[in-house]
Each structure stands twice: as C-alpha cells, then as structure tokens.
Design a protein around this motif. Structure first.
Motif, mmCIF file in Angstrom:
data_model
loop_
_atom_site.group_PDB
_atom_site.id
_atom_site.type_symbol
_atom_site.label_atom_id
_atom_site.label_comp_id
_atom_site.label_asym_id
_atom_site.label_seq_id
_atom_site.Cartn_x
_atom_site.Cartn_y
_atom_site.Cartn_z
ATOM 1 N N ILE A 132 1.709 2.686 -7.125
ATOM 2 C CA ILE A 132 1.993 3.337 -5.843
ATOM 3 C C ILE A 132 0.893 4.304 -5.426
ATOM 4 C CG2 ILE A 132 4.479 2.992 -6.064
ATOM 5 C CD1 ILE A 132 4.728 6.019 -6.582
ATOM 6 N N LEU A 133 0.079 4.743 -6.375
ATOM 7 C CA LEU A 133 -1.051 5.603 -6.027
ATOM 8 C C LEU A 133 -2.080 4.869 -5.175
ATOM 9 C CD1 LEU A 133 -1.638 7.384 -9.442
ATOM 10 C CD2 LEU A 133 -0.539 8.336 -7.406
ATOM 11 N N LEU A 137 -2.120 5.906 2.474
ATOM 12 C CA LEU A 137 -1.436 7.194 2.653
ATOM 13 C C LEU A 137 -0.227 7.087 3.571
ATOM 14 C CD1 LEU A 137 -4.420 9.702 2.827
ATOM 15 C CD2 LEU A 137 -2.765 9.402 0.972
ATOM 16 N N GLU A 139 1.847 4.831 3.822
ATOM 17 C CA GLU A 139 2.979 4.177 3.152
ATOM 18 C C GLU A 139 3.415 4.926 1.896
ATOM 19 O OE1 GLU A 139 1.610 0.208 2.373
ATOM 20 O OE2 GLU A 139 1.799 -0.401 4.458
ATOM 21 N N ARG A 140 2.686 5.930 1.514
ATOM 22 C CA ARG A 140 2.911 6.613 0.234
ATOM 23 C C ARG A 140 4.320 7.204 0.122
ATOM 24 N NH1 ARG A 140 -1.497 8.751 -2.568
ATOM 25 N NH2 ARG A 140 -2.574 6.929 -1.790
ATOM 26 N N GLN A 141 4.813 7.846 1.191
ATOM 27 C CA GLN A 141 6.150 8.423 1.126
ATOM 28 C C GLN A 141 7.212 7.335 0.977
ATOM 29 O OE1 GLN A 141 6.791 11.578 0.653
ATOM 30 N NE2 GLN A 141 8.957 11.114 0.487
ATOM 31 N N ARG A 144 7.784 5.885 -2.464
ATOM 32 C CA ARG A 144 8.502 6.779 -3.375
ATOM 33 C C ARG A 144 10.015 6.614 -3.226
ATOM 34 N NH1 ARG A 144 8.199 12.032 -3.399
ATOM 35 N NH2 ARG A 144 8.589 12.050 -5.629
#
Length: 191
Positions: A132-133, A137, A139-141, A144
């Motif tokens: 997920i890293l 950016l 899509e990052r939230q 999680r």
C-alpha cells in the motif's frame, strides 16, 4: 490495471476466507484461498512497481502470463523489493503453490499442509503493508480501508443477520486470534 483498489479488496477478502477456514481446521481449502490472496498481492505489487519505476501500465492480460505460479511471482517480487526474504518465505510460498495442485485428488501422493495461522497473518500483513505504500497518494487513504469496496457493502442489517446466524463479521474475523492485527496499516476504526 485500473482496478487496483478492487484487487486489494478481493485479496483482503480471500485472506479473511483463508483465516476463517484455517481457524476451523479446514486447512486443505484454507491454503488455496491463502494462495489466492498472496497471488493477488504480488500481482498488485508488480502493477504498482511497473508504474512507479517505468511508467508502464500493466494490464490484466500482462498478469495472466504468470498464471497461478506463486513461486515465479515471488521470484519476480523479490527482485523488486530491497529487503532479503529468508528461506521460510520460500518454503511458505512453495506450500501455498502446492496447495493449488492438491485441490484435486488426481495429484495426491503426499500432502504437506500447514495449519499455521500466525504465518499466514505475518505474510499477509507484511506484504499488504508494504504494497500500500506504493499506491498513488490520492488512493493512499482508501487503501487503508480494509476490504476497500467489498467492506463498504456491509450494512448494519448485514452485520445483524451475520450475528443472528452465529457468524462473525469481517472485522471480527480479521481480529480473531490475529497477533499481527496491531501491525496492519489500516484504519481500524472502520472495521
């Protein structure tokens, strides 16, 4: 591949299915499901890595070339990840690979089935956290959110029905006997 979030959600739910089957001792069906979860994560990693390092958009057709060959996928995965994986990783991937074959009795000679929930949790959490890293950016939230779009489909009524049937909802399955849960990089308030 445009369905990155969907791939992650499906991997999460394959992992939950594997956990639940393993907890109930159904190892011969749990391991192939665990293999599917790990396979999806490795393919997702290759998609993200291709975009980041070469600005290449891999398609589902590109990924089909790997088939269900976990050992080949893992070998490719290891060339792209700057950490060393010990031999126990190779052994576990081989065990998962063999589980695909052993789904059918024509291939039975001997079966090495590991009923090791802690190992499954460790491998999945480690891989998911690192993959997920590499998401963009924007899509990052969302990544999680465990289960992405699949978990969103659960309503209060669905949770109530699951409870009345004597079952556990996805969040409960994820937490159940999971020593890696605290290490999982997710928004735990959503499950």
């Amino acid at each position: 591949m445009k369905k990155r979030l969907e791939y992650l959600g499906m991997a999460d739910f394959d992992y939950l299915a594997a956990r639940l089957l393993m907890i109930h001792g159904l190892v011969t069906v749990a391991l192939p499901k665990a293999a599917e979860a790990v396979e999806k994560l490795m393919k997702l990693f290759l998609v993200l890595e291709a975009k980041i390092s070469r600005n290449e958009n891999l398609t589902a057709k590109d990924l089909k070339g790997y088939g269900h060959d976990l050992e080949r996928l893992f070998a490719q995965f290891k060339t792209k990840v700057p950490v060393t994986f010990g031999g126990e990783w190779d052994d576990y991937v081989k065990c998962l690979q063999e589980s695909y074959t052993y789904r059918y009795p024509e291939h039975w000679t001997q079966y090495r089935a590991e009923l090791d929930l802690d190992k499954l949790d460790f491998v999945y959490v480690h891989m998911r956290n690192n993959i997920i890293l590499n998401f963009p950016l924007e899509e990052r939230q969302r990544v999680r959110h465990f289960g992405t779009f699949l978990y969103d489909a659960y309503t209060a009524e669905a949770f109530d029905l699951i409870g009345r049937l004597g079952g556990k909802n996805p969040g409960e399955i994820l937490r159940l006997s999971n020593q890696q849960f605290a290490l999982l990089d997710i928004d735990a308030s959503r499950i």
